[in-house]
Scaffold this active site. Structure first.
Site, short mmCIF file in Angstrom:
data_model
loop_
_atom_site.label_atom_id
_atom_site.label_comp_id
_atom_site.label_asym_id
_atom_site.label_seq_id
_atom_site.Cartn_x
_atom_site.Cartn_y
_atom_site.Cartn_z
N GLY A 13 0.52 -1.11 -0.06
CA GLY A 13 0.18 0.36 0.18
C GLY A 13 0.80 1.47 -0.04
O GLY A 13 0.70 1.99 1.04
N ARG A 16 0.53 5.84 -2.17
CA ARG A 16 -0.08 7.24 -1.49
C ARG A 16 -0.39 6.92 0.15
O ARG A 16 -0.09 5.33 0.86
CB ARG A 16 -1.40 7.25 -1.85
N TYR A 159 -13.82 -3.47 9.89
CA TYR A 159 -12.38 -3.13 9.53
C TYR A 159 -12.27 -3.12 10.89
O TYR A 159 -11.18 -3.62 11.02
CB TYR A 159 -12.95 -1.61 9.11
N ILE A 191 -5.46 10.34 10.97
CA ILE A 191 -4.71 10.37 9.69
C ILE A 191 -5.01 10.79 9.40
O ILE A 191 -6.48 10.65 8.29
CB ILE A 191 -3.83 9.22 9.83
N1 LIG Z 1 -5.84 7.29 7.23
C1 LIG Z 1 -6.28 7.12 9.02
O1 LIG Z 1 -6.77 7.70 9.52
C2 LIG Z 1 -5.47 5.49 9.17
C3 LIG Z 1 -6.70 5.65 10.40
C4 LIG Z 1 -6.42 4.34 11.39
C5 LIG Z 1 -5.44 3.10 10.59
N2 LIG Z 1 -5.09 3.33 9.40
C6 LIG Z 1 -4.89 2.37 8.00
O2 LIG Z 1 -3.66 2.27 7.49
C7 LIG Z 1 -2.93 1.81 6.51
C8 LIG Z 1 -3.01 3.01 5.61
O3 LIG Z 1 -3.84 3.76 5.04
P1 LIG Z 1 -4.22 4.87 3.88
O4 LIG Z 1 -4.94 6.13 5.23
O5 LIG Z 1 -3.32 5.54 3.79
O6 LIG Z 1 -4.95 4.66 3.41
P2 LIG Z 1 -5.09 4.99 1.42
O7 LIG Z 1 -6.57 4.30 0.76
O8 LIG Z 1 -4.60 6.35 1.56
O9 LIG Z 1 -3.86 4.25 0.76
C9 LIG Z 1 -3.77 2.63 1.47
C10 LIG Z 1 -2.73 1.82 -0.21
O10 LIG Z 1 -2.48 0.81 -0.11
C11 LIG Z 1 -3.31 0.45 -1.76
N3 LIG Z 1 -3.65 -0.88 -1.76
C12 LIG Z 1 -5.49 -0.85 -0.99
N4 LIG Z 1 -5.67 -2.53 -1.25
C13 LIG Z 1 -4.95 -2.76 -1.79
C14 LIG Z 1 -4.11 -4.31 -2.08
N5 LIG Z 1 -5.20 -5.06 -2.21
N6 LIG Z 1 -3.42 -5.06 -2.87
C15 LIG Z 1 -2.03 -3.38 -3.09
N7 LIG Z 1 -2.42 -2.51 -2.76
C16 LIG Z 1 -3.61 -2.11 -2.22
C17 LIG Z 1 -4.05 1.02 -2.27
O11 LIG Z 1 -3.93 1.59 -3.21
C18 LIG Z 1 -3.37 2.36 -1.29
O12 LIG Z 1 -2.55 3.37 -2.23
C19 LIG Z 1 -4.08 1.20 6.73
O13 LIG Z 1 -3.45 -0.06 6.31
C20 LIG Z 1 -5.07 1.42 7.18
O14 LIG Z 1 -6.33 0.95 7.63
C21 LIG Z 1 -5.43 5.01 8.42
#
Ligand SMILES: NC(=O)c1ccc[n+]([C@@H]2O[C@H](COP(=O)([O-])OP(=O)(O)OC[C@H]3O[C@@H](n4cnc5c(N)ncnc54)[C@H](O)[C@@H]3O)[C@@H](O)[C@H]2O)c1
Length: 251
Positions: A13, A16, A159, A191
């Protein structure tokens, strides 16, 4: 021919958001980075940014829920660099539905990425790290593993369930792979990333009011903690879970 890198990392992931910030931070610490994602354009852009830091970048277009693909790509990374020091399991998809709304298909497709995807890459990488005599795995979970979804949460029932599963997976991996591989988890709070910006909307003031550090987190707030877990030496933590949420869930 360029010399083999001294340290390498795989970040899923990574195109981005939080994954991108982690990839850049580990690159700044001198890791060659394999970036795994499905978003071709963002993946190429982030791989370029990593390479601009003077390390090797290997963009991998793959769906982390694909078991065989994980094994194939890990073999390619090991063949190219001869080592894998760090795995960051980060790729996840939002799951906005509540228990009474979610369909079986939505549950299955979410779990395939948010839980099985972490298993796929951990199992593929573990033998490489064990053979090398060391390695670090960091699993990105969420505070919603501990709190359940809150009113402003982008993602809900399935989730939170998957993210809690990741904490169990982290503890199981930490015990089963000790003492060679160190495995820890990070739980981000709210975040600011592409994903949340579109969804927080009217809840933004509420989130900031409830957060002692009085702001949303940034992807870099997560990356700095992941980089610590990936690089700090000596390291006497394994199976640990670190909340990075501005104090929102102090207990
Ligand atoms: N943003 C938040 O507030 C937040 C809070 C708690 C946890 N998280 C966790 O942090 C991590 C990143 O979150 P984010 O906000 O950067 O999300 P995001 O959606 O901006 O980025 C996630 C990335 O993972 C990629 N992705 C998704 N499914 C995929 C797959 N099957 N195979 C390959 N790539 C895949 C997407 O294309 C994307 O580039 C995740 O595990 C999310 O659950 C985020």
């Amino acid at each position: 021919m360029t010399a083999a890198p001294t340290r390498t990392a795989i970040v899923t992931g990574a195109a981005r958001g939080i994954g991108r910030a982690i990839a850049l931070s580990l690159a700044q610490q001198g890791h060659a980075i394999a970036l795994v994602d499905l978003r071709e354009k963002d993946l190429a852009q982030t791989a370029q940014e990593v390479a601009a830091l003077g390390v090797d970048a290997m963009p991998i277009m793959a769906d982390t829920s694909d078991y065989e693909a994980a094994r194939r790509h890990v073999a390619d990374v090991a063949a190219r660099w001869g080592r894998i020091d760090v795995l960051v399991n980060n790729a996840a998809v939002p799951q906005p539905r509540r228990i009474l709304e979610i369909t079986e298909a939505e549950w299955d497709s979410g779990m395939a990425v948010n839980l099985k995807g972490y298993f796929n890459w951990s199992q593929a990488v573990a033998p490489v790290m064990l053979a090398a005599g060391g390695g670090r795995m960091i699993n990105i979970s969420s505070v919603s593993a501990n709190t359940g979804p809150r009113i402003f949460s982008v993602s809900r029932f399935a989730y939170s369930t998957a993210k809690a599963g990741i904490l169990g997976m982290t503890r199981a991996l930490a015990r089963e792979l000790a003492p060679t591989i160190v495995v820890n988890a990070v739980c981000p709070g709210a975040i600011e990333t592409e994903r949340t910006r579109a969804n927080l909307g009217t809840h933004l003031d509420h989130v900031i009011r409830e957060t002692p550090l009085a702001r949303l987190g940034t992807a870099e707030d997560i990356a700095v903690v992941v980089t610590f877990l990936a690089t700090a030496t000596p390291m006497y933590m394994t199976g640990e879970v670190i909340d990075v949420d501005g104090g929102a869930n102090i207990n």
